[in-house]
Design an enzyme around this catalytic site. Sequence first.
Site, PDB file in Angstrom:
ATOM      1  N   GLU B 151      40.461  37.204  42.250  1.00 34.49           N
ATOM      2  CA  GLU B 151      39.907  38.378  41.544  1.00 34.49           C
ATOM      3  C   GLU B 151      40.793  38.720  40.355  1.00 34.49           C
ATOM      4  OE1 GLU B 151      39.549  41.114  44.847  1.00 34.49           O
ATOM      5  OE2 GLU B 151      38.275  39.721  45.939  1.00 34.49           O
ATOM      6  N   ARG B 206      41.184  32.667  47.737  1.00 34.78           N
ATOM      7  CA  ARG B 206      41.198  34.099  48.027  1.00 34.78           C
ATOM      8  C   ARG B 206      42.382  34.520  48.894  1.00 34.78           C
ATOM      9  NH1 ARG B 206      37.482  38.399  49.569  1.00 34.78           N
ATOM     10  NH2 ARG B 206      37.852  39.138  51.684  1.00 34.78           N
TER      11      ARG B 206
END
Lengths: 277, 388
Positions: B151, B206
Amino acid sequence: MQPRRQPPPAPRPRGNCPGAPLLALLLLLVLRGAAAAPAGPQDPRRPQDAGLSRGLLQQAARAALHFLNFRAGSPSALRALAAVQEGRASVNPKEGCKVDLVFSTERYNSEEGEEHLGNCSARVFFKTQKPRPAINVTCTRLLGKRKRQQEDYLLYKQMKQLKTPVDVVSIPDSHGHIDPSLKPIWDLAFLGSSYVMWEKTTQFLHYYLAQLTSVKQWKTDDDEIDFDYTVLLHEFSTQEIIPCRIHLVWYPGKPLKVKYHCQELQTPEEASGTEEG
Amino acid sequence: MRWILFFGALIGTSICGREKFFGDQVFRINARNGDEISKLSQLVNSDNFKLNVWQSPSTFGRPVDVLVPSVSLQLVKSFLASQGLNYSVTIEDLQIYREMDSIAADFPDLASRVRIGHSFENRPLYVLKFSTREGERRPAIWLNAGIHSREWISQATAIWTARKIVSDYQKYPAITSILERMDIFLLPVANPDGYVYSQTKNRFWRKTRSLNPGSPCIGTDANRNWNASFAGKGASDNPCSEVYHGPHPNSEVEVKSVVDFIQKHGNFKCFIDLHSYSQLLLYPYGYTVKKAPDADELDVVAKRAAKALASLSGTEYQVGPTATTIYPASGSSPDWAYDNGIKYAFTFELRDTGHYGFLLPASQIIPTAEETWLGLRTIMEHVRDHLY
């Protein structure tokens, strides 16, 4: 590409539709079946139920949109979700969950300042048995038919002129960049992916197209565009990244033909499908 | 010379208009003879590559350290391979850490870089502490970013925010009054191993990079690893899952370091976690649909913050409790913070809503950071005015 105008928060389902308490009860029944719902009595008026039902309406809207985009078979008429207006759901534990809803859409490739909203009404049936949701959807036009045909044909010509982009890796790149000359490929890849995402969307899982990772084949010598490629889909709420191999055949105005095979990393079964729009 | 022109032309176009990308690497190149030294000198002196030499090529036997901008990585690697030049990558992704250091150096009375621990692969965990009063353990705000490495808008927004805080202090009343009453701690890269991995090997990584004994799959979801209904709904016990919660709470050293620091400090009032994507502003709980005791107040604050955020460019965020607004998630950091007395616990899911998803274009970094700042400031103002 400009950041898209974002939809307003989805309003709750209409309170004055007949049998609102029954609606709440039915929604609770739906969610009881879901892993997410806790055991125990629920007060239908508590905020989280509205939240849960809003989530279900959004799932239905997403499924309907993927189906709509696939069925239209037009890379220049792709739509994205603007807002869910209203809806209601009913559930039959054996058969599945039916959702009726109204939502608004905007162009997937909206230009700066462009504010065209289309309205759609849909019935989405998340079946327990057969995997893919059954969908009936009608929408007001965003683009005039003539204009759409022209834009599709323009895209088609651009695609025919592209040198075989088989060495293409990662669109967009890690920093979100898409070379303008490769944009038509992205739009076509998204169109094919819509079919896959339609089939895979359930009341609990939804998808976004994360990236086009390779072009296996790009044939334009015949009239049709023959496109064999792999994408990564991002799955909510598992957060998994799912590679899918997609093969589509497209010609402006003709129904889109799609075959695909996705790698299901978590579950042992693999999902694949084939369809003519 | 033809090869240098060829590579130069390729890189030149990509460097023009270069924005501040993270992911620069330092290559340590070994030249074994005069011929290699000369090739290396030409490479390094060529304007096109925009390479930065840290140690010059002089005699062979001594390695040369060269800073390679991220956009040139592939091409420089290809070039070195084609010339048969030996190299190894020494420091990976130093840009954020250097910027943190630079902020602390530029504003020594306000900011300091604090090492709170290390990652699984032994990278330092650096926090920026913003404090206008030495020696006191004042009520504090924790800003967390980059726990999910892919992200990227999260880490980028965090480091922009760090600059914003030091630049605006004593120039603008809001942040000045906040810092007169409270300290701010900012962790821009909560998962540095994952971050480096997402830049060098797998853009969609992630989790952390810790090993899972008995499994070929690596990593734990650091935001399912906190001690708040650990291993409950919305997490997985399968190490191959993206939401694997880990063998036990705080098993991830990246998580434990933060927990230990916050508990030792004992006076945190606010915990904000930055993620992407979906454009949501969330508050507890994620691990249950039961309403949190302070949900009403948190909802008011969150709505106010979302409104402030939207005032800049019209970016709309939905607001609500995590479990029902996004999905159930157990073992998450804001839930842990809330259950440990840190009332003002929020999660931001930043831009966008799925069009680019994780691959948000660099051109959206500053607009995102600017609007997010308005939301963060709104929350911090409320905390300042409601200290408990």
